[in-house]
Scaffold this motif. Sequence first.
Motif, PDB file in Angstrom:
ATOM      1  N   LEU A 191       0.813  -1.217   0.000  1.00 14.89           N
ATOM      2  CA  LEU A 191       0.000   0.000   0.000  1.00 14.89           C
ATOM      3  C   LEU A 191       0.848   1.269   0.000  1.00 14.89           C
ATOM      4  CD1 LEU A 191      -2.833  -1.209   2.376  1.00 14.89           C
ATOM      5  CD2 LEU A 191      -2.861  -1.039  -0.124  1.00 14.89           C
ATOM      6  N   VAL A 192       2.054   1.198   0.548  1.00 18.39           N
ATOM      7  CA  VAL A 192       2.905   2.398   0.487  1.00 18.39           C
ATOM      8  C   VAL A 192       3.248   2.747  -0.969  1.00 18.39           C
ATOM      9  CG1 VAL A 192       3.909   2.498   2.793  1.00 18.39           C
ATOM     10  CG2 VAL A 192       4.886   0.937   1.097  1.00 18.39           C
ATOM     11  N   HIS A 193       3.427   1.709  -1.808  1.00 21.53           N
ATOM     12  CA  HIS A 193       3.668   1.975  -3.240  1.00 21.53           C
ATOM     13  C   HIS A 193       2.429   2.608  -3.875  1.00 21.53           C
ATOM     14  CE1 HIS A 193       7.515   0.241  -3.754  1.00 21.53           C
ATOM     15  NE2 HIS A 193       7.167  -1.025  -3.675  1.00 21.53           N
TER      16      HIS A 193
ATOM     17  N   ILE B  30       5.922  12.060  10.817  1.00 24.45           N
ATOM     18  CA  ILE B  30       4.652  11.346  10.632  1.00 24.45           C
ATOM     19  C   ILE B  30       4.917  10.217   9.639  1.00 24.45           C
ATOM     20  CG2 ILE B  30       2.277  11.465   9.763  1.00 24.45           C
ATOM     21  CD1 ILE B  30       2.103  14.289  10.727  1.00 24.45           C
ATOM     22  N   ILE B  31       4.668   8.992  10.066  1.00 20.22           N
ATOM     23  CA  ILE B  31       4.953   7.839   9.207  1.00 20.22           C
ATOM     24  C   ILE B  31       3.650   7.222   8.734  1.00 20.22           C
ATOM     25  CG2 ILE B  31       6.177   5.649   9.022  1.00 20.22           C
ATOM     26  CD1 ILE B  31       8.124   6.526  11.054  1.00 20.22           C
ATOM     27  N   GLU B  32       3.355   7.389   7.456  1.00 17.16           N
ATOM     28  CA  GLU B  32       2.074   6.920   6.912  1.00 17.16           C
ATOM     29  C   GLU B  32       2.243   5.524   6.326  1.00 17.16           C
ATOM     30  OE1 GLU B  32       0.135   9.967   4.585  1.00 17.16           O
ATOM     31  OE2 GLU B  32       0.510  11.471   6.139  1.00 17.16           O
ATOM     32  N   CYS B  33       2.519   4.577   7.189  1.00 16.31           N
ATOM     33  CA  CYS B  33       2.781   3.191   6.794  1.00 16.31           C
ATOM     34  C   CYS B  33       1.814   2.328   7.586  1.00 16.31           C
ATOM     35  CB  CYS B  33       4.233   2.847   7.119  1.00 16.31           C
ATOM     36  SG  CYS B  33       4.702   1.156   6.778  1.00 16.31           S
ATOM     37  N   PHE B  34       0.851   1.706   6.897  1.00 14.81           N
ATOM     38  CA  PHE B  34      -0.290   1.108   7.599  1.00 14.81           C
ATOM     39  C   PHE B  34      -0.407  -0.392   7.420  1.00 14.81           C
ATOM     40  CE2 PHE B  34      -1.384   5.443   6.266  1.00 14.81           C
ATOM     41  CZ  PHE B  34      -1.595   6.015   7.516  1.00 14.81           C
ATOM     42  N   LYS B  36       1.427  -4.312   7.366  1.00 11.32           N
ATOM     43  CA  LYS B  36       2.587  -5.107   7.749  1.00 11.32           C
ATOM     44  C   LYS B  36       3.256  -5.670   6.512  1.00 11.32           C
ATOM     45  CE  LYS B  36       1.745  -6.516  12.400  1.00 11.32           C
ATOM     46  NZ  LYS B  36       1.917  -7.663  13.275  1.00 11.32           N
ATOM     47  N   ILE B  37       4.464  -5.220   6.242  1.00  9.84           N
ATOM     48  CA  ILE B  37       5.235  -5.771   5.130  1.00  9.84           C
ATOM     49  C   ILE B  37       6.650  -6.017   5.630  1.00  9.84           C
ATOM     50  CG2 ILE B  37       3.913  -4.703   3.248  1.00  9.84           C
ATOM     51  CD1 ILE B  37       5.946  -2.435   3.212  1.00  9.84           C
ATOM     52  N   PRO B  38       7.369  -6.917   4.974  1.00 11.67           N
ATOM     53  CA  PRO B  38       8.722  -7.207   5.469  1.00 11.67           C
ATOM     54  C   PRO B  38       9.681  -6.072   5.114  1.00 11.67           C
ATOM     55  CG  PRO B  38       8.245  -8.523   3.522  1.00 11.67           C
ATOM     56  CD  PRO B  38       7.010  -7.736   3.827  1.00 11.67           C
ATOM     57  N   PRO B  41      13.986  -0.534   7.147  1.00  9.69           N
ATOM     58  CA  PRO B  41      15.050   0.472   7.128  1.00  9.69           C
ATOM     59  C   PRO B  41      14.766   1.706   7.985  1.00  9.69           C
ATOM     60  CG  PRO B  41      14.486  -0.180   4.890  1.00  9.69           C
ATOM     61  CD  PRO B  41      13.516  -0.857   5.791  1.00  9.69           C
ATOM     62  N   CYS B  42      13.508   2.116   8.131  1.00 11.56           N
ATOM     63  CA  CYS B  42      13.228   3.327   8.915  1.00 11.56           C
ATOM     64  C   CYS B  42      13.742   3.173  10.327  1.00 11.56           C
ATOM     65  CB  CYS B  42      11.729   3.636   8.899  1.00 11.56           C
ATOM     66  SG  CYS B  42      10.677   2.295   9.460  1.00 11.56           S
ATOM     67  N   ALA B  43      13.454   2.034  10.948  1.00 12.32           N
ATOM     68  CA  ALA B  43      13.822   1.839  12.346  1.00 12.32           C
ATOM     69  C   ALA B  43      15.335   1.867  12.509  1.00 12.32           C
ATOM     70  CB  ALA B  43      13.262   0.520  12.855  1.00 12.32           C
ATOM     71  N   PRO B  53      12.835   0.007  17.849  1.00 12.40           N
ATOM     72  CA  PRO B  53      13.436  -1.127  17.145  1.00 12.40           C
ATOM     73  C   PRO B  53      12.378  -2.191  16.854  1.00 12.40           C
ATOM     74  CG  PRO B  53      14.732  -0.534  19.078  1.00 12.40           C
ATOM     75  CD  PRO B  53      13.492   0.312  19.124  1.00 12.40           C
ATOM     76  N   PHE B  54      12.411  -2.764  15.666  1.00 10.28           N
ATOM     77  CA  PHE B  54      11.441  -3.795  15.287  1.00 10.28           C
ATOM     78  C   PHE B  54      11.796  -5.103  15.979  1.00 10.28           C
ATOM     79  CE2 PHE B  54       9.788  -2.155  10.918  1.00 10.28           C
ATOM     80  CZ  PHE B  54       9.550  -0.927  11.481  1.00 10.28           C
ATOM     81  N   ARG B  55      10.786  -5.773  16.499  1.00 13.24           N
ATOM     82  CA  ARG B  55      11.033  -7.107  17.039  1.00 13.24           C
ATOM     83  C   ARG B  55      11.032  -8.089  15.877  1.00 13.24           C
ATOM     84  NH1 ARG B  55       6.590  -8.311  20.671  1.00 13.24           N
ATOM     85  NH2 ARG B  55       5.902  -6.346  19.776  1.00 13.24           N
ATOM     86  N   CYS B  78      13.213   5.303   3.542  1.00 12.07           N
ATOM     87  CA  CYS B  78      11.984   4.520   3.358  1.00 12.07           C
ATOM     88  C   CYS B  78      11.695   4.257   1.886  1.00 12.07           C
ATOM     89  CB  CYS B  78      10.802   5.262   3.983  1.00 12.07           C
ATOM     90  SG  CYS B  78       9.215   4.549   3.533  1.00 12.07           S
ATOM     91  N   PRO B  79      11.699   2.974   1.474  1.00 12.55           N
ATOM     92  CA  PRO B  79      11.420   2.669   0.068  1.00 12.55           C
ATOM     93  C   PRO B  79       9.965   2.958  -0.309  1.00 12.55           C
ATOM     94  CG  PRO B  79      11.664   0.653   1.336  1.00 12.55           C
ATOM     95  CD  PRO B  79      11.992   1.786   2.266  1.00 12.55           C
ATOM     96  N   GLY B  80       9.094   3.139   0.682  1.00 12.19           N
ATOM     97  CA  GLY B  80       7.691   3.400   0.395  1.00 12.19           C
ATOM     98  C   GLY B  80       7.354   4.884   0.328  1.00 12.19           C
TER      99      GLY B  80
HETATM  100  S1  SF4 Z   1      10.829   1.940   5.809  1.00 13.58           S
HETATM  101 FE1  SF4 Z   1       9.334   0.301   5.409  1.00 13.58          FE
HETATM  102  S2  SF4 Z   1       8.394  -0.122   7.411  1.00 13.58           S
HETATM  103 FE2  SF4 Z   1       9.440   1.870   7.559  1.00 13.58          FE
HETATM  104  S3  SF4 Z   1       7.848   3.364   7.036  1.00 13.58           S
HETATM  105 FE3  SF4 Z   1       8.899   2.920   5.142  1.00 13.58          FE
HETATM  106  S4  SF4 Z   1       7.685   1.263   4.210  1.00 13.58           S
HETATM  107 FE4  SF4 Z   1       7.070   1.385   6.362  1.00 13.58          FE
END
Ligand code: SF4
Lengths: 364, 165
Positions: A191-193, B30-34, B36-38, B41-43, B53-55, B78-80
């Motif tokens: 969804l981010v894409h 503000i992180i608009e990431c809703f 769960k994807i693998p 990098p942000c963390a 930190p991601f568990r 963030c690649p997104g």
């Molecule tokens: S780096 Fe990945 S997990 Fe972090 S905000 Fe961007 S898309 Fe989401």
Amino acid sequence: MTDIAIIGGGPAGLSAAIYAASLGAKVTLIDDGLELGGQLIKQTHKFFGSEKQFAGIRGIEIAKKMIQDIKEYDNIEAIANSTVTGYYEDEVITIVQGVNGDILKKLKAKRIIVATGALENMLPFVNNDLPGVYGAGAVQTLMNLYGVVPGNNILMVGAGNIGLIVSYQLLQAGIKVEAIVEALPRIGGYLVHASKIRRLGVPIYTSHTLKEVYGTDCIEKAVISEINRNFEFIPGTEKELEVDTICLAVGLSPLSDLLWQAGCQMKYVPELCGYVALRDDNMKTTKDKIYIAGDVAGIEEASSAMLEGQIAGLNAAVSLGYKCDNYQEQDKKLKAELRELRDNPLSEEIKIGIEKALIRGGRD
Amino acid sequence: MLERTGIPTDDDLEKVIPDKKRLVQGPVVIIECFQKIPCDPCAISCKLGAIKPFRDINDLPQVDFDKCTGCGICISSCPGLAIFVIDMNYLDEKSLIKLPHEILPLPEKGEDVYALDRAGSMLGKVKVIKVLKIKNKTNIISIEVPKSMVMKVRSIKVEDKNNER
Ligand code: SF4
Ligand SMILES: Cc1cc2nc3c(=O)[nH]c(=O)nc-3n(C[C@H](O)[C@H](O)[C@H](O)COP(=O)(O)OP(=O)(O)OC[C@H]3O[C@@H](n4cnc5c(N)ncnc54)[C@H](O)[C@@H]3O)c2cc1C
Ligand code: SF4
């Protein structure tokens, strides 16, 4: 004669080659592209995945890094621009080389790792033979490898990750994407894409598909229509779009011809997007000397392809007697990483698929 | 809705926007990431530990807004392209937005560009305050927007001078 022949130089094949070579095996890596790297060399966007598997780095950079690593090993022979056309008894493969495909070679290998990736699916619609209908892979190759733009106004069919990413790459190349249509009621890709394309003004129509295209010599118009749950057109919902190019991103199927030829036991697994060879958790098929890795084992991601490649490379080399000091530990670590990567809701299907394709019972 | 259109809803956004008290204290992420994807990098990019930190690699980013200085380092990781920094009280009448931008041409400092909302609709022209070129090509653009638009603007469109003869 080589120890391990690896067919396909994408992320899976490259990773397998590096791992096997690091243990001392003599590796021959064969790819039919002009350059090694497979799908990766077309990917100018940053990758997802864990930091360990190169997340946040552009696909093309990952490919460059791995190709550099390959060059460090004297025991890897990499042959680009060559197609493996056949498999014969006793692990002999035929390789066609040369611009006209006029050079035919035979190679005997003690083990074979098939990492041939995938083939794009087509879609039936009225006039789908008009010039201007492309697969997403072809569009990427034109743009990112040859710097050629496929058209000016594009309709993208498919809102999986590939459709979304290629749409974004088109926008980056200054091309107008009129819309993205997706037959399913929801966006399949990340969804981010989707959000990043949407905020550049590209509408995404879910529960819609391409009905027909018009034009005399080339595409002038496309008609899209809403569809119901049974994927039937809903009359009166048609929209006309002025586009000159259709880009199809309607999925990939594993490219498994060589595995059929080799007589591996094959199974149709919808979750893995087609026919795949049954394999154990070392990525070994029902044929003792043939391993698989990457999209040919089930359509997934570069990150999982690399891990499968490493698992196949490690186990193929060890089966030939090459020593890995802490084999148990390494093998376990790679498999754990692969499990962790798949531990998200979007990978549910993949996990179901892999269950169906897995041979249990630790045959060695 | 997000799954059908690519546009996050108010309900989605409510979960990721810091409270009013924090917003007025200065720049914040503000992180608009809703979903769960693998991806993680942000963390890893935030050296202040403001993104917990991601568990598990599939975790959603969780921000400790009190630790976040709004530096913006995480934006280009963030690649997104899902990360933004907001400075609500940048000026009396204006707020500042730092957003990721990967489309050429890059705007210039001081240039007026179109502000786009999450659906890509143009909300008017706004001024570019800063252009930060980043090696990984996810550049960071700072724009000045009227306060009323700070939660709406999430992208920009730059006029291509070459295409206008
Ligand atoms: S780096 Fe990945 S997990 Fe972090 S905000 Fe961007 S898309 Fe989401
Ligand atoms: C647009 C797009 C975006 C993507 N984005 C991401 C992402 O962000 N993150 C991620 O993890 N994954 C992503 N992927 C997926 C990723 O690219 C693939 O999953 C990955 O490349 C699969 O690797 P592979 O090595 O199995 O196959 P491939 O990369 O397809 O490589 C197979 C190679 O084998 C060659 N070959 C095939 N048959 C033969 C033969 N008979 N003889 C010789 N050579 C042969 C092919 O030409 C090719 O070079 C994306 C894919 C696409 C298309
Ligand atoms: S803006 Fe800076 S402090 Fe805040 S989360 Fe991002 S990197 Fe951390």
